[in-house]
Motif scaffolding. Structure first.
Motif, mmCIF file in Angstrom:
data_model
loop_
_atom_site.group_PDB
_atom_site.id
_atom_site.type_symbol
_atom_site.label_atom_id
_atom_site.label_comp_id
_atom_site.label_asym_id
_atom_site.label_seq_id
_atom_site.Cartn_x
_atom_site.Cartn_y
_atom_site.Cartn_z
ATOM 1 N N GLU A 297 15.775 16.275 -4.804
ATOM 2 C CA GLU A 297 16.412 15.654 -3.641
ATOM 3 C C GLU A 297 17.449 16.572 -3.007
ATOM 4 N N VAL A 298 18.082 17.428 -3.818
ATOM 5 C CA VAL A 298 19.091 18.354 -3.312
ATOM 6 C C VAL A 298 18.536 19.197 -2.173
ATOM 7 N N PHE A 299 17.322 19.687 -2.336
ATOM 8 C CA PHE A 299 16.735 20.538 -1.308
ATOM 9 C C PHE A 299 16.333 19.727 -0.074
ATOM 10 N N PHE A 300 15.865 18.509 -0.284
ATOM 11 C CA PHE A 300 15.584 17.632 0.849
ATOM 12 C C PHE A 300 16.870 17.370 1.637
ATOM 13 N N MET A 301 17.981 17.169 0.913
ATOM 14 C CA MET A 301 19.257 16.899 1.571
ATOM 15 C C MET A 301 19.711 18.083 2.410
ATOM 16 N N LEU A 302 19.563 19.281 1.858
ATOM 17 C CA LEU A 302 19.957 20.475 2.605
ATOM 18 C C LEU A 302 19.141 20.620 3.885
ATOM 19 N N LEU A 303 17.849 20.381 3.791
ATOM 20 C CA LEU A 303 16.987 20.497 4.974
ATOM 21 C C LEU A 303 17.359 19.460 6.026
ATOM 22 N N ILE A 304 17.561 18.219 5.586
ATOM 23 C CA ILE A 304 17.925 17.152 6.521
ATOM 24 C C ILE A 304 19.278 17.433 7.155
ATOM 25 N N SER A 305 20.235 17.857 6.332
ATOM 26 C CA SER A 305 21.581 18.137 6.829
ATOM 27 C C SER A 305 21.571 19.232 7.892
ATOM 28 N N HIS A 306 20.788 20.270 7.650
ATOM 29 C CA HIS A 306 20.794 21.416 8.564
ATOM 30 C C HIS A 306 19.969 21.165 9.823
ATOM 31 N N PHE A 307 18.765 20.643 9.654
ATOM 32 C CA PHE A 307 17.837 20.555 10.783
ATOM 33 C C PHE A 307 17.942 19.245 11.569
ATOM 34 N N TRP A 308 18.360 18.148 10.918
ATOM 35 C CA TRP A 308 18.414 16.870 11.625
ATOM 36 C C TRP A 308 19.841 16.474 11.990
ATOM 37 N N LEU A 309 20.759 16.562 11.010
ATOM 38 C CA LEU A 309 22.145 16.180 11.286
ATOM 39 C C LEU A 309 22.948 17.313 11.919
ATOM 40 N N LYS A 310 22.376 18.521 11.923
ATOM 41 C CA LYS A 310 23.041 19.692 12.522
ATOM 42 C C LYS A 310 24.402 19.964 11.892
ATOM 43 N N GLN A 311 24.504 19.731 10.579
ATOM 44 C CA GLN A 311 25.748 19.987 9.864
ATOM 45 C C GLN A 311 25.664 21.347 9.183
ATOM 46 N N GLN A 312 26.789 22.047 9.197
ATOM 47 C CA GLN A 312 26.849 23.345 8.549
ATOM 48 C C GLN A 312 27.259 23.175 7.085
ATOM 49 N N VAL A 313 26.531 23.811 6.209
ATOM 50 C CA VAL A 313 26.850 23.777 4.782
ATOM 51 C C VAL A 313 27.418 25.140 4.388
ATOM 52 N N LYS A 314 28.641 25.150 3.849
ATOM 53 C CA LYS A 314 29.295 26.398 3.481
ATOM 54 C C LYS A 314 28.592 27.052 2.289
ATOM 55 N N ILE A 315 28.876 28.324 2.100
ATOM 56 C CA ILE A 315 28.228 29.089 1.042
ATOM 57 C C ILE A 315 28.499 28.477 -0.329
ATOM 58 N N ASN A 316 29.776 28.112 -0.603
ATOM 59 C CA ASN A 316 30.075 27.547 -1.917
ATOM 60 C C ASN A 316 29.421 26.181 -2.102
ATOM 61 N N ASP A 317 29.249 25.440 -0.976
ATOM 62 C CA ASP A 317 28.547 24.160 -1.056
ATOM 63 C C ASP A 317 27.079 24.370 -1.407
ATOM 64 N N MET A 318 26.443 25.351 -0.762
ATOM 65 C CA MET A 318 25.042 25.649 -1.044
ATOM 66 C C MET A 318 24.886 26.107 -2.493
ATOM 67 N N LEU A 319 25.814 26.940 -2.962
ATOM 68 C CA LEU A 319 25.749 27.419 -4.338
ATOM 69 C C LEU A 319 25.878 26.257 -5.314
ATOM 70 N N GLY A 320 26.794 25.342 -5.016
ATOM 71 C CA GLY A 320 26.974 24.189 -5.881
ATOM 72 C C GLY A 320 25.727 23.330 -5.965
ATOM 73 N N LEU A 321 25.096 23.086 -4.821
ATOM 74 C CA LEU A 321 23.881 22.285 -4.796
ATOM 75 C C LEU A 321 22.747 22.970 -5.549
ATOM 76 N N ILE A 322 22.646 24.279 -5.387
ATOM 77 C CA ILE A 322 21.611 25.033 -6.102
ATOM 78 C C ILE A 322 21.853 24.994 -7.610
ATOM 79 N N LEU A 323 23.125 25.098 -8.012
ATOM 80 C CA LEU A 323 23.450 25.031 -9.442
ATOM 81 C C LEU A 323 23.089 23.667 -10.029
#
Length: 290
Positions: A253-279
């Motif tokens: 679900e983490v990856f689905f959330m990132l895709l939805i956040s970026h492409f649909w909600l147009k929200q920017q995810v910071k580098i440390n946020d992306m790293l945290g989600l990947i971890l």
């Protein structure tokens, strides 16, 4: 089959969280929480009837343990959803939902302590990595500015969701029915009780919130539909497999959330946020290996 149901659940839950994030901008926590259940009950009933038309079986035999687990899961899921909405208001959608995903790690620990699930060394490494991920997601301006409030809220949310899942599985195991039917009965019972509790509360104490939901019928319906389909996936998967395994695989679900956040909600995810989600996703895979 449990893998397929888990992937379906993760995908639908990512969309449900996105829609709840949108609704939380205009509706309070109780209203956004009710939106998850208000139309899900009829959908769950139709699904249950459909199962009996497809595969007729005997009626379930309810017992005290089943009712106890259903009530506990219902109350805990209401609490968990409310805490998750609070997270949405504190950070953006992807990060708030990511913090809630500490559920998988908490479920692994609680499962080991109280439900007989064992973690090996690789599993414990996953738990540690997940803890680091939660810290990354909870920072406001880097790791040195760690937000303790966000950490505690995220862990409380994950813990409440974990208890919900563990009790849902225990409730399903009380029924001597095919796994699809037992999961459907528990789902219908949990959603019905949750809808009754929240609707009654808002009717007596906050009718304006009920009106706000009906003024946003499309978004409310989308949340309920995604929630119900996602719950069908979760409940069925958990009737087949132990909760830590289901929830750790559900970290996709983490990856689905990132895709939805970026492409649909147009929200920017910071580098440390992306790293945290990947971890978090890496931790999930490690826990799955135990």
């Amino acid at each position: 089959m449990w893998i397929a149901f888990t992937v379906l659940a993760a995908f639908m839950q990512a969309w449900r969280n996105a829609f709840q994030s949108q609704l939380s901008k205009d509706v309070n926590v109780a209203g956004v929480t009710l939106a998850r259940f208000i139309w899900a009950g009829p959908i769950a009933l139709v699904y249950l009837i459909g199962l009996y038309c497809w595969q007729p079986v005997s009626a379930p035999q309810f017992n005290g343990n089943l009712l106890m687990f259903v009530v506990g899961a219902s109350l805990m899921q209401i609490l968990a959803t409310g805490l998750m909405v609070k997270l949405f208001k504190m950070k953006n959608f992807a990060v708030g939902a990511g913090l809630a995903k500490s559920e998988a790690l908490v479920a692994a620990i609680l499962g080991m302590l109280f439900f007989g699930t064992q973690l090996d060394l690789i599993g414990w490494i996953g738990v540690v990595i997940g803890g680091v991920a939660i810290m990354l997601l909870s920072t406001v301006q880097g790791i040195k500015q760690l937000s303790l409030k966000t950490v505690l809220l995220g862990l409380a949310c994950g813990g409440a969701f974990a208890l919900t899942s563990l009790w849902v599985r225990e409730a399903s195991l009380q029924l001597t029915l095919p796994y699809t039917h037992s999961a459907a009965w528990v789902l219908f019972a949990v959603i019905s009780l949750q809808t009754l509790i929240l609707t009654t509360y808002l009717w007596f104490y906050d009718k304006l919130t009920l009106q706000a939901l009906f003024q946003r019928p499309k978004l409310t319906l989308l949340i309920s539909v995604c929630s119900c389909i996602g719950s069908i996936g979760w409940f069925t998967a958990m009737s087949l497999q132990a909760v830590p395994y289901v929830k750790t695989l559900g970290q996709i679900e983490v990856f689905f959330m990132l895709l939805i956040s970026h492409f649909w909600l147009k929200q920017q995810v910071k580098i440390n946020d992306m790293l945290g989600l990947i971890l978090i996703a890496i931790a999930a895979v490690l826990v799955m290996w135990n």
